[in-house]
Scaffold this motif. Structure first.
Motif, PDB file in Angstrom:
ATOM      1  N   THR A  55      31.825   3.367 -14.078  1.00  7.92           N
ATOM      2  CA  THR A  55      31.114   4.535 -14.595  1.00  7.92           C
ATOM      3  C   THR A  55      29.605   4.338 -14.473  1.00  7.92           C
ATOM      4  N   LYS A  56      29.128   3.143 -14.762  1.00  6.64           N
ATOM      5  CA  LYS A  56      27.697   2.840 -14.620  1.00  6.64           C
ATOM      6  C   LYS A  56      27.253   3.014 -13.160  1.00  6.64           C
ATOM      7  N   LEU A  57      28.082   2.584 -12.224  1.00  9.66           N
ATOM      8  CA  LEU A  57      27.732   2.706 -10.808  1.00  9.66           C
ATOM      9  C   LEU A  57      27.694   4.167 -10.383  1.00  9.66           C
ATOM     10  N   VAL A  58      28.621   4.972 -10.869  1.00  8.66           N
ATOM     11  CA  VAL A  58      28.669   6.384 -10.490  1.00  8.66           C
ATOM     12  C   VAL A  58      27.502   7.156 -11.102  1.00  8.66           C
ATOM     13  N   VAL A  59      27.143   6.837 -12.329  1.00  7.43           N
ATOM     14  CA  VAL A  59      26.070   7.541 -13.024  1.00  7.43           C
ATOM     15  C   VAL A  59      24.711   7.130 -12.471  1.00  7.43           C
ATOM     16  N   ALA A  60      24.580   5.894 -12.021  1.00 11.86           N
ATOM     17  CA  ALA A  60      23.287   5.388 -11.568  1.00 11.86           C
ATOM     18  C   ALA A  60      22.801   6.031 -10.304  1.00 11.86           C
TER      19      ALA A  60
END
Length: 60
Positions: A55-60
């Motif tokens: 999720t962090k990778l997608v949001v970043a």
């Protein structure tokens, strides 16, 4: 003690011994199930961490 009361006592002692065996088997089974559940919880925990990282990778 009469023979019939002695026989009854022996049957009760046998029943108690059998009951103890079943309790022991149930304790073993509960232990196995607890280990399995703990293993599944560890997998779920790792999956939650993986989802969080993705999720962090997608949001970043």
């Amino acid at each position: 003690m009469t023979e019939s009361s002695s026989h009854a006592i022996n049957r009760l002692m046998d029943a108690i011994a059998a009951s103890r065996d079943r309790v022991g088997q149930n304790i073993d089974r509960i232990s196995e199930l607890t280990s399995a559940v703990n293993g599944h919880l560890e997998v779920a925990k790792q999956q939650a961490l993986n989802i969080s990282e993705l999720t962090k990778l997608v949001v970043a």
